[in-house]
Design a protein around this motif. Structure first.
Motif, short mmCIF file in Angstrom:
data_model
loop_
_atom_site.label_atom_id
_atom_site.label_comp_id
_atom_site.label_asym_id
_atom_site.label_seq_id
_atom_site.Cartn_x
_atom_site.Cartn_y
_atom_site.Cartn_z
N LEU A 25 15.04 -12.94 -28.20
CA LEU A 25 14.14 -12.22 -29.10
C LEU A 25 14.58 -12.39 -30.56
N LYS A 26 15.89 -12.38 -30.76
CA LYS A 26 16.43 -12.54 -32.11
C LYS A 26 16.18 -13.93 -32.66
N SER A 27 16.26 -14.95 -31.76
CA SER A 27 16.02 -16.32 -32.20
C SER A 27 14.56 -16.54 -32.56
N GLN A 28 13.66 -15.86 -31.80
CA GLN A 28 12.24 -16.00 -32.11
C GLN A 28 11.82 -15.17 -33.31
N PRO A 35 19.19 -10.98 -18.72
CA PRO A 35 20.16 -11.80 -19.45
C PRO A 35 19.49 -12.55 -20.61
N GLY A 36 20.20 -12.55 -21.78
CA GLY A 36 19.73 -13.30 -22.93
C GLY A 36 18.49 -12.74 -23.59
N PHE A 37 18.12 -11.51 -23.25
CA PHE A 37 16.88 -10.93 -23.78
C PHE A 37 16.96 -10.80 -25.30
N ASN A 70 17.03 -1.25 -34.96
CA ASN A 70 16.13 -0.20 -34.45
C ASN A 70 14.87 -0.82 -33.80
N GLU A 71 14.40 -1.90 -34.42
CA GLU A 71 13.22 -2.56 -33.84
C GLU A 71 13.57 -3.24 -32.53
N LEU A 99 5.73 -8.93 -35.24
CA LEU A 99 5.90 -10.00 -34.23
C LEU A 99 4.81 -11.06 -34.37
N LYS A 100 3.58 -10.63 -34.71
CA LYS A 100 2.47 -11.59 -34.86
C LYS A 100 2.65 -12.45 -36.10
#
Length: 547
Positions: A495-498, A489-491, A505-506, A544-545
């Motif tokens: 991830l989008k908020s971070q 849940p909320g994955f 696609n990513e 991501l980094k």
């Protein structure tokens, strides 16, 4: 015989001295009785009884020598070498007929003492049987009374020990045992109980003969046991080891010294190496006085320090110590090395006074023990209450632990269900991914068909149909995403908020990585080359980094 000579002697006994070739004698008087001093190897003398009645006498020598007495052709042997049940060995019972004279021939045995080289002058003693029997009867009665009192009190003391298991009773029992041995030896009843001929003689320069026999041995043994018991009793009763350590050490050192002082003379004298008994008698009495004084001082110090029971113990010790010290002092002053020659009743008086006074000590001790038992009973009751409270607290903790265990088990069951649900959802995701793979394969086939058909039949309707199928693939991704959100849940939102700059696609590629799909599997699902997946993964990690 001239009447003047008869009146010069006892009205009962007439003593005539016949001087022979080897006889040299002197007449002395002891308690108004004639005695004869012998200064040669043998003597012959006549005893006359002018009265019609028979008279009984006891014949003995002043020194403990073996001798043979000849009367009317009969030989009577007497002395320490003759085993008998006599209280004082060396006595011969004689009966003199009325209105008659009796010739006595005495031959002392000097063989055992000749090696010392000193002259011995034994004195012949004739004592009336009635006087000797009266004295022996008094001694016998005093001995029986003293032994009976000690035995009764020892039995009571032993019973008290079985009830209380107090070491004071054991040490006092040892004192009573030593007192029995001492008074028996002091009154020369040991030889009556043990008719053995053990003895050892020693001659002094003044002609005095000392004898060490069973009475002497048990006299030292009894005295050693008495003071061992008294000192240990004092240490236990007053708890000197904890409360008076200095006096405790003093008593222990004195006890060890006294035991050594008693044992060494006994061993050397018994073994025959050296006759030490006569040398140590006076010092032995001095040592006894020192021990008695030390016990009294310890009792007084304990009383001043207000040690429990010290006052009663001090008073109880006072009278026996006075009598025992008085007995020792009397021997020191009178220089009496042979206890058998002393008919004092001080030992019996000291023992009886000790029985009476220490009755108070034991009563006080029993009272103290009962008070201590009551105090311990109160402590036990308090401990039982504490134990009951501890048990109740322990029960509460156990109940709480049971509830925690049930909660943990319920949580475990819930986690197991969640894990099972997670496994099911993962399996469903994998199945869905395989389904997408099949769809992508179909799409790949359609692409090939489009390529082939475009070459042959441009604009054919099958192309539109394939494009619609491609739209269905997007719908399948939406379905996969829906299932993935149920498992995690909320994955995607997190991830989008971070990382807000990630493309769809990513996001999809990251989701595949998250469920641990291999590079080959992801390449198949996305219908691209494995190298393209690795490149896409590298770009995603870099992105991501940086974000």
């Amino acid at each position: 015989m001239p009447s003047g000579v008869a009146n010069h002697f006892s009205p009962i006994l007439l003593l005539f001295v016949t001087l022979g070739v080897r006889a040299q004698s002197k007449i002395h008087y002891l308690n108004n009785e004639p005695v004869l001093e012998i200064s040669t190897d043998s003597a012959q003398f006549i005893v006359g009884n002018p009265y019609p009645n028979k008279e009984k006498y006891r014949f003995s020598l002043s020194e403990p020598l073996n001798y043979t007495l000849y009367i009317d052709g009969k030989a009577y042997k007497a002395g320490p070498a003759i085993p008998s049940r006599q209280r004082k060995r060396g006595e011969i019972h004689l009966t003199f007929n009325g209105n008659a004279t009796t010739t006595l021939y005495l031959r002392p045995d000097f063989a055992e003492i000749q090696r010392y080289g000193y002259k011995v002058h034994p004195v012949i003693r004739l004592e009336k049987e009635i006087a000797a029997a009266s004295r022996d009867h008094l001694m016998y009665i005093s001995w029986i009374v003293t032994i009976s009192l000690l035995a009764c009190f020892a039995a009571y003391n032993l019973y008290t020990w079985f009830q209380l298991h107090d070491r004071v009773n054991i040490w006092y029992l040892l004192v009573q045992l030593g007192a029995m041995i001492f008074v028996t030896s002091f009154k020369h009843f040991t030889t009556r109980l043990l008719p053995l001929s053990y003895y050892h003689l020693r001659v002094m320069p003044d002609g005095t003969v000392y004898m060490y026999d069973l009475n002497s041995l048990f006299l030292h043994v009894g005295c050693t046991i008495i003071f061992t018991g008294f000192i240990q009793l004092t240490r236990s009763y007053l708890r000197t080891k904890e409360l008076l350590p200095t006096y405790d050490r003093m008593l222990r050192y004195l006890l060890v010294g006294y035991i050594i002082f008693e044992v060494v003379p006994c061993i050397t004298t018994i073994s025959g190496w050296f006759y030490m008994d006569n040398y140590t008698l006076v010092y032995d009495d001095i040592f006894i006085c020192i021990l008695s004084l030390s016990l009294l001082i310890t009792s007084v110090v304990a009383y001043k320090k207000r040690i429990r029971g010290a006052s009663v113990f001090m008073l109880a010790n006072l009278l026996p110590i006075i009598f025992s010290t008085g007995l020792a002092v009397s021997f020191i002053i009178n220089s009496t090395p042979d206890y058998s020659k002393n008919s004092s009743l001080l030992p019996e008086i000291a023992i009886i006074s000790q029985i009476i006074t220490f009755t108070m000590v034991l009563v006080s001790r029993i009272k103290t023990i009962h008070e201590e038992l009551d105090a311990k009973g109160y402590e036990i009751a308090k401990l039982e209450t504490d134990i009951a409270q501890s048990k109740h607290h322990h029960w509460l903790i156990e109940k709480e632990n049971e509830q925690i265990s049930l909660a943990m088990q319920a949580e475990k069951d819930r986690n197991d269900l969640l894990q099972q649900k997670l496994d099911n959802n993962n399996r469903e995701l994998v199945s869905n991914s395989l389904y997408i793979y099949q769809k992508n394969k179909l799409l790949d086939d359609l692409k090939k068909q489009i390529h082939d058909i475009d070459e042959l039949y441009p604009g054919i309707k099958s192309i539109k149909s394939s494009l619609r199928e491609h739209k269905f693939l997007d719908a399948e991704w939406d379905k996969f995403r829906l299932h993935f959100e149920q498992v995690h849940p909320g994955f995607f939102e997190k991830l989008k908020s971070q990382h807000p700059n990630l493309t769809n696609n990513e996001l999809r590629l990251y989701a595949y990585f998250h469920i641990n799909l291999s590079t080959k599997e992801i390449a198949t699902l996305l219908n691209i080359e494995a190298a393209s997946v690795r490149q896409a993964k590298a770009r995603l990690n870099k992105k991501l980094k940086t974000n």
